[in-house]
Design a protein around this motif. Sequence first.
Motif, PDB file in Angstrom:
ATOM      1  N   LEU A  86       0.807  -1.220   0.000  1.00  0.00           N
ATOM      2  CA  LEU A  86       0.000   0.000   0.000  1.00  0.00           C
ATOM      3  C   LEU A  86       0.841   1.271   0.000  1.00  0.00           C
TER       4      LEU A  86
ATOM      5  N   SER B 249      -7.374   1.507  -6.346  1.00  0.00           N
ATOM      6  CA  SER B 249      -8.628   0.782  -6.184  1.00  0.00           C
ATOM      7  C   SER B 249      -9.751   1.702  -6.623  1.00  0.00           C
TER       8      SER B 249
ATOM      9  N   SER C 188       0.715   3.381  -3.127  1.00  0.00           N
ATOM     10  CA  SER C 188      -0.498   4.086  -3.542  1.00  0.00           C
ATOM     11  C   SER C 188      -0.321   5.589  -3.367  1.00  0.00           C
TER      12      SER C 188
ATOM     13  N   TRP D 297      -7.521  -3.391  -4.927  1.00  0.00           N
ATOM     14  CA  TRP D 297      -6.114  -3.364  -4.496  1.00  0.00           C
ATOM     15  C   TRP D 297      -5.392  -4.630  -4.961  1.00  0.00           C
TER      16      TRP D 297
END
Length: 362
Positions: free
Chosen positions: A79, A246, A82, A227
């Motif tokens: 993550l 996402s 992102s 994701w």
Amino acid sequence: MTALQALLANAPDLSLAIGGLLIGALFGMTLAATNYCVMGAISDWHTSGNTGRLGAVALAAATAIIGAQVLDSAGIVDLSKSIYLNSRLNWLGALGGGLLFGFGMVYAGGCPSRALVRSSGGDMRALLVLLVLAIAAFATISGILGTTRVGIDKATALDVQQLGITNQSLTSVLTHAGAQHAAARLASIALLVVPLLYFAFRFSRVWEKPSNLFAGLLVGALVVAGWTLTSLAADEFQANPAQLSSLSFVRPVADAIDWIERSTALGLPGFGAMSVFGVLIGAFVTNWSRGLCHISGFADRPDLQRHMLGAVMMGVGGVMALGCSIGQGVSGISTLSLQSVLACSAIFSGAVLALKKLEREL
């Protein structure tokens, strides 16, 4: 999982396009079938004290947080790649953009995802909102408002790495404060998930209406699926690899319209644009099967003016805040981003302010 990753990475563009279409279609069917709507949920609570749909929104966020963090801790998704976890905490963009977006979604009769569902059923107001939102979004990204946006960002954003913090996640902040990484992650998850689940199950009693329970769980799960797909299909050796992402519906709506105009030059649409097409298809199928497809338009000139103003505010605000009520409220918050927490609070506040203003005007 390794075999699936190899399969998806063999044709990353095609995988992202097909996956985005399928996830978007399921998302559109869910919204159309359950009436999941963040603006509507806030309106229910504000006008009548009914918290059922707001409980579904809280459950969606909690589900996404748990799922995304499990994937991140297992190494399936990173993550930190992102946009929500870069080192620059754009607090003014999150607060100012969030307020604009929240105010705009009330005036426009719903957020971009809701406008997609409405337009798939023949609502011309929602279709025009999407077109104006796309223009406003592109104007803010790289058009006449782009320089101003970038200038505000550079002047006000806080680079957390200068404070010795890896990125702007709650986990990184607690780790910097001295906690072990695993303990910091668990504490960060609990800090957000416990109150969300308490609100959903104890306060709003979300299970009493199955559609709200179903919507909350599935919306959160679809964000987790987003994701997973964009992580497994990533090909870092491409000239322009797709970014981990996402569900979100401000920039992707603009990208979808851009692709319609320039498809021969752009090739396959990306995950975001295809998810927009998927929402339209899924919502249309659901609306059609329930006999809810019919052409509708504006009631009068003030109705037109409110929708257009709301569309512009959502386009500008959504870009400033890095997302919408889904992009920040479910996808962004699932990364435990501080900016997402600020943006979500601002979106909620902006919606309440707009509802109060409308009450005085109408």
